[in-house]
Design a protein around this motif. Structure first.
Motif, PDB file in Angstrom:
ATOM      1  N   ASP A  25       0.723  -1.150   0.001  1.00 49.59           N
ATOM      2  CA  ASP A  25       0.016   0.124  -0.041  1.00 49.59           C
ATOM      3  C   ASP A  25       0.868   1.240   0.044  1.00 49.59           C
ATOM      4  N   VAL A  26       2.087   1.026   0.460  1.00 44.71           N
ATOM      5  CA  VAL A  26       2.837   2.319   0.854  1.00 44.71           C
ATOM      6  C   VAL A  26       3.959   2.416  -0.565  1.00 44.71           C
ATOM      7  N   PHE A  27       4.580   1.298  -0.731  1.00 41.69           N
ATOM      8  CA  PHE A  27       5.895   1.210  -1.517  1.00 41.69           C
ATOM      9  C   PHE A  27       5.603   0.544  -3.168  1.00 41.69           C
ATOM     10  N   GLY A  28       4.326  -0.263  -3.130  1.00 50.38           N
ATOM     11  CA  GLY A  28       4.037  -0.899  -4.549  1.00 50.38           C
ATOM     12  C   GLY A  28       4.554  -2.216  -4.337  1.00 50.38           C
ATOM     13  N   SER A  29       3.887  -3.105  -5.297  1.00 53.17           N
ATOM     14  CA  SER A  29       4.367  -4.878  -5.308  1.00 53.17           C
ATOM     15  C   SER A  29       5.699  -4.934  -5.833  1.00 53.17           C
ATOM     16  N   ASP A  30       6.193  -3.952  -6.836  1.00 54.44           N
ATOM     17  CA  ASP A  30       7.498  -4.194  -7.385  1.00 54.44           C
ATOM     18  C   ASP A  30       8.506  -3.816  -6.282  1.00 54.44           C
ATOM     19  N   ALA A  31       8.376  -3.079  -5.519  1.00 48.04           N
ATOM     20  CA  ALA A  31       9.290  -2.796  -4.481  1.00 48.04           C
ATOM     21  C   ALA A  31       9.384  -3.813  -3.396  1.00 48.04           C
ATOM     22  N   TYR A  32       8.337  -4.269  -3.263  1.00 57.84           N
ATOM     23  CA  TYR A  32       7.969  -5.480  -2.198  1.00 57.84           C
ATOM     24  C   TYR A  32       8.884  -6.781  -2.696  1.00 57.84           C
ATOM     25  N   GLU A  43      18.133   2.566  -4.175  1.00 53.04           N
ATOM     26  CA  GLU A  43      18.464   1.796  -5.126  1.00 53.04           C
ATOM     27  C   GLU A  43      17.222   1.803  -6.227  1.00 53.04           C
ATOM     28  N   LEU A  44      15.974   1.835  -6.004  1.00 46.30           N
ATOM     29  CA  LEU A  44      14.806   2.008  -6.767  1.00 46.30           C
ATOM     30  C   LEU A  44      14.779   3.557  -7.389  1.00 46.30           C
ATOM     31  N   ALA A  45      14.179   4.519  -6.332  1.00 44.82           N
ATOM     32  CA  ALA A  45      13.973   5.938  -6.763  1.00 44.82           C
ATOM     33  C   ALA A  45      15.336   6.408  -7.628  1.00 44.82           C
ATOM     34  N   ASN A  46      16.238   6.585  -6.539  1.00 47.58           N
ATOM     35  CA  ASN A  46      17.444   7.454  -7.202  1.00 47.58           C
ATOM     36  C   ASN A  46      18.086   6.703  -8.339  1.00 47.58           C
ATOM     37  N   GLY A  47      18.415   5.220  -8.206  1.00 47.94           N
ATOM     38  CA  GLY A  47      19.312   4.326  -9.063  1.00 47.94           C
ATOM     39  C   GLY A  47      18.559   4.274 -10.144  1.00 47.94           C
ATOM     40  N   PHE A  48      17.654   3.220 -10.170  1.00 48.60           N
ATOM     41  CA  PHE A  48      17.009   2.987 -11.415  1.00 48.60           C
ATOM     42  C   PHE A  48      16.063   3.822 -12.099  1.00 48.60           C
ATOM     43  N   GLY A  49      15.006   4.309 -11.068  1.00 47.69           N
ATOM     44  CA  GLY A  49      14.077   5.180 -11.553  1.00 47.69           C
ATOM     45  C   GLY A  49      14.496   6.471 -12.206  1.00 47.69           C
TER      46      GLY A  49
END
Length: 523
Positions: free
Chosen positions: A321-328, A356-362
């Motif tokens: 609900d907070v981070f999304g299923s991909d982040a999980y 890793e996700l927001a700043n790195g890949f995203g």
């Protein structure tokens, strides 16, 4: 594994009287990621999950809730377990419930077959039983109670009093399979992974095996023993058979031949059932043993194994609900060495999401596409002359794809992700060093700018393919933004083992605006 071969993989079937927690989610997304990878590699892939619905514990829970056992399991499965698969974006091929007629009929056929082959006999039995585990306890699993249970024998896992059961039961001649099992473990060292799990099982079997009570006559919530309807089949025997019944054992021989044998991924607490009892049952029936059993570690919260009784269970939706299923999916599969225990904390999840996700890949994806829009009117440019630095990126991409596939073969999803992540890190550094925003100011550097942005976009194309089994939603958005749908077809159809080849994304492809793949989360 050669492309096109059969890859059948299972989760354990879960006990639906507990609501799903992140430990159940962890096993399920791991199996789903392995299945998605093999599916995208062109292997004949089948993923099974499901629920284990018989046994005394379920019967007691149902009556405590004023329902029949069947009403109770129907409610739990539809309200809690089916939604879990949607919450975590799991693409299972089948879901088996042990109360389904297809399962019940085939279990009876299997048990009858090993009875006919002389591996089952009637006997008297007296032992301490834990209803929570649905299991008779050996000396090492029994401890003295404390507090209100002082003076009683309690289960080492549940700390609840054990019940002394005296029954006339049917027994499976498990003791006859000791040597064949030890031979299996030594001749097929990959049968049980990781090594620590194999060593533990082998030393357990070396101590000698006792015959297994495989029926109960004191309650009736279960599958009847075909030759004696006053008995029901022991819930663990019934449950283990799901892996064979779901793919047609005893009813669809062609389907069974196509799928079987399976790979099983289980939590280490149920490893013995899968690595000792299950292969022995298959041997008794004259069937092939599984291809392998992989035991993963526990998820610890605050240093303790999660459990409903201790209220350490966290529902997966609290995270998604907070981070999304991909982040999980990304977090649990990359932060924990698959096969070892891992600790969960909100702080660690949040930090990795950001870094890793927001700043790195995203951020890599959004700035690459934004620069193609700004400097090339939204059309992927053509690379002109590759420099040594560009060729290094191509090698990083190629090496990462090969290493990731090899890691998946070893069931090490965490190692696969860290191999793929070398592309993210290399491309971020590449953009910083090549400064496309500076190149854009000099018309004489136009070819160089085109090559840098093509390199970044083609690296993203490889990342989308390689990460799609882990993060299906974000990678699909990236794939669409790269304009790859129109020229290359859907992301799901991209052969994952060829993802490291260079030059697949076509220049002249129009990109589209990319919504943030990993939006900022308010702390």
């Amino acid at each position: 594994m050669t492309s096109g071969s059969s890859f059948y993989i299972t989760t354990p079937i879960y006990y639906p009287s507990d609501v799903p927690h992140i430990g159940h989610g962890y096993t399920t997304v791991a199996v789903d990621t392995l299945a998605r990878w093999h599916r995208q590699a062109g292997d004949d892939t089948w993923m099974l999950t499901g629920t284990d619905e018989h046994g005394q514990k379920m019967m007691r829970a149902a009556s405590a809730n004023g329902a029949t056992p069947q009403e109770w399991v129907d409610r739990l499965v539809t309200q809690e377990w089916f939604p879990l698969l949607e919450t975590l974006d799991v693409a299972n091929d089948d879901f088996i419930r042990t109360t389904q007629p297809r399962h019940e009929d085939r279990v009876k056929a299997f048990v009858q077959a090993i009875y006919d082959r002389g591996y089952i006999y009637a006997g008297e039995f007296e032992a301490l039983y834990c209803v929570g585990c649905e299991e008779f306890k050996t000396e090492s699993e029994i401890v003295d109670g404390a507090g209100p249970f002082e003076g009683l024998k309690v289960c080492a896992i549940h700390s609840k009093p054990l019940e002394l059961l005296q029954e006339k039961n049917y027994f499976f001649k498990l003791s006859e399979f000791q040597d064949r099992l030890l031979e299996l473990y030594s001749s097929a060292p990959d049968f049980i992974r990781p090594d620590s799990a194999r060593n533990e099982v082998a030393s357990f079997v070396k101590q000698g095996l006792k015959d297994l009570s495989i029926s109960r006559s004191t309650f009736d919530w279960g599958i009847q023993v075909p030759w004696d309807e006053s008995h029901v089949i022991y819930v663990w025997v019934d449950a283990l058979l799901n892996y064979a019944t779901a793919v047609g054992y005893g009813a669809e021989p062609e389907e069974f031949a196509r799928r079987w044998p399976a790979y099983h991924v289980v939590g280490k607490d149920i490893l013995r059932f899968h690595a000792v009892i299950w292969p022995a049952m298959l041997m008794a029936a004259g069937l092939e043993v599984p291809r392998g059993v992989f035991a993963h570690g526990w998820l610890l919260v605050g240093g303790e194994k999660m459990s409903k009784s201790k209220l350490t269970g966290i529902a997966p939706s609290e995270i998604t609900d907070v981070f999304g299923s991909d982040a999980y999916r990304f977090y649990f599969l990359s932060a924990i060495a698959f096969g070892q225990d891992g600790s969960f904390s909100w702080e660690d999840l949040s930090a990795r999401y950001q870094a890793e996700l927001a700043n790195g890949f995203g951020n890599l994806a959004s700035r690459t596409i934004a620069m193609i829009e700004r400097y090339f009117d939204g059309v992927v440019p053509e690379a002109v002359d590759y420099s040594d630095g560009d060729v290094r990126i191509q090698k990083t991409v190629s090496d990462a794809a090969v290493a990731a596939d090899a890691a998946i073969e070893r069931f090490r999803i965490d190692e696969a992700i860290s191999s793929i992540w070398t592309i993210v890190d290399a491309l971020n550094l590449y953009i910083t060093e090549n400064e496309p925003w500076a190149l854009s100011k000099d018309e004489a550097q136009r070819d160089r700018l085109a090559t840098v942005l093509y390199t970044a976009a083609e690296g993203l194309r490889a990342l989308a393919v390689l990460l799609s089994p882990v993060m299906p939603i974000a990678t699909a958005k990236l794939w669409t933004a790269l304009g790859a749908d129109s020229s290359l077809g859907s992301l799901q159809n991209q052969p994952v083992r060829e993802a490291g080849s260079w030059g697949i994304l076509q220049s002249g492809t129009s990109v589209a605006a990319l919504v943030p793949l990993f939006p900022r989360v308010e702390q």
